[in-house]
Design an enzyme around this catalytic site. Structure first.
Site, PDB file in Angstrom:
ATOM      1  N   TYR A  33       0.832  -1.193   0.000  1.00 54.37           N
ATOM      2  CA  TYR A  33       0.000   0.000   0.000  1.00 54.37           C
ATOM      3  C   TYR A  33       0.871   1.249   0.000  1.00 54.37           C
ATOM      4  CZ  TYR A  33       1.288   1.090   4.794  1.00 54.37           C
ATOM      5  OH  TYR A  33       2.005   1.432   5.915  1.00 54.37           O
ATOM      6  N   ARG A  52       7.332   4.718  -4.792  1.00 53.79           N
ATOM      7  CA  ARG A  52       7.530   3.828  -3.639  1.00 53.79           C
ATOM      8  C   ARG A  52       6.561   2.646  -3.708  1.00 53.79           C
ATOM      9  NH1 ARG A  52       7.264   6.461   2.193  1.00 53.79           N
ATOM     10  NH2 ARG A  52       5.103   6.766   1.571  1.00 53.79           N
ATOM     11  N   ARG A 100      -6.992 -20.544  -1.893  1.00 52.60           N
ATOM     12  CA  ARG A 100      -6.086 -20.365  -0.757  1.00 52.60           C
ATOM     13  C   ARG A 100      -4.955 -21.386  -0.807  1.00 52.60           C
ATOM     14  NH1 ARG A 100      -4.342 -21.160   4.210  1.00 52.60           N
ATOM     15  NH2 ARG A 100      -4.287 -19.400   5.649  1.00 52.60           N
ATOM     16  N   HIS A 102      -0.414 -21.064  -0.039  1.00 53.00           N
ATOM     17  CA  HIS A 102       0.720 -20.153   0.138  1.00 53.00           C
ATOM     18  C   HIS A 102       1.405 -19.871  -1.189  1.00 53.00           C
ATOM     19  CE1 HIS A 102       1.014 -21.225   4.673  1.00 53.00           C
ATOM     20  NE2 HIS A 102       0.173 -20.233   4.452  1.00 53.00           N
ATOM     21  N   LYS A 146       6.097  -1.431   1.887  1.00 49.35           N
ATOM     22  CA  LYS A 146       4.892  -1.027   2.621  1.00 49.35           C
ATOM     23  C   LYS A 146       3.859  -2.151   2.516  1.00 49.35           C
ATOM     24  CE  LYS A 146       3.772   3.180   3.082  1.00 49.35           C
ATOM     25  NZ  LYS A 146       4.071   3.821   4.325  1.00 49.35           N
TER      26      LYS A 146
END
Length: 174
Positions: A33, A52, A100, A102, A146
């Site tokens: 984010y 960024r 789902r 990993h 981030k």
């Protein structure tokens, strides 16, 4: 309009934006984010924030459906829609939606979200000051990314509010 959302190509009223159950941001915090402030309906340091954002995406190998130019244009268009003089823009991308696991499929494309809302006023803190607490910074070692994984930040903010402070200052290595 005071609040607006954007989700994968469409501006929506804030309350209408919904995510998929198996969005990897929901199941794994698998996303990044950034956020910026706007004054006089102009984004502050837009290029820096978008750069960024893309650096974070590159570091975790998220495939964006948008270019830097696209995201800057979406932000500017959203600001035009809201007409807010002082605004807060939060934007994120998750790795996308998939079953789902990993391990994720190589071809997965990210889901891009954006929220624009009125920027809160911190005038009373500028006038009167504010209390903060310091806490050990136990976030992961890649704070240059981030990441959506902000559980240590959430816990620190809650602890600060419980003792009457507005923020926790996270300290690492002195």
């Amino acid at each position: 309009m005071k609040e607006i959302s954007f989700y994968n190509g469409e501006f929506l009223a804030y309350d209408e934006a919904l995510t998929k159950v198996e969005d990897r941001g929901n199941t794994f915090g698998d996303g990044v984010y950034d956020a910026l402030s706007c004054f006089n309906n102009k984004p502050f340091n837009l290029d820096m924030h978008v750069d960024r954002f893309f650096n974070s995406m590159d570091e975790v190998k998220i495939n964006s459906p948008y270019t830097k130019r696209n995201i800057k244009d979406i932000i500017k268009q959203g600001l035009e829609i809201t007409s807010l003089d002082k605004a807060f823009v939060y934007f994120q991308i998750t790795r996308g939606t998939s079953r789902r696991s990993h391990a994720y499929p190589d071809e997965i494309i990210g889901n891009f979200y954006l929220v624009i809302r009125e920027k809160p006023s911190y005038e009373k803190y500028r006038r009167n000051g504010a209390s903060i607490i310091s806490m050990l910074d136990d976030r992961w070692q890649r704070c240059d990314i981030k990441s959506l994984n902000l559980l240590p930040n959430v816990i620190a903010a809650k602890k600060a509010s419980e003792v009457g402070c507005i923020e926790a200052l996270l300290i690492r290595n002195g």
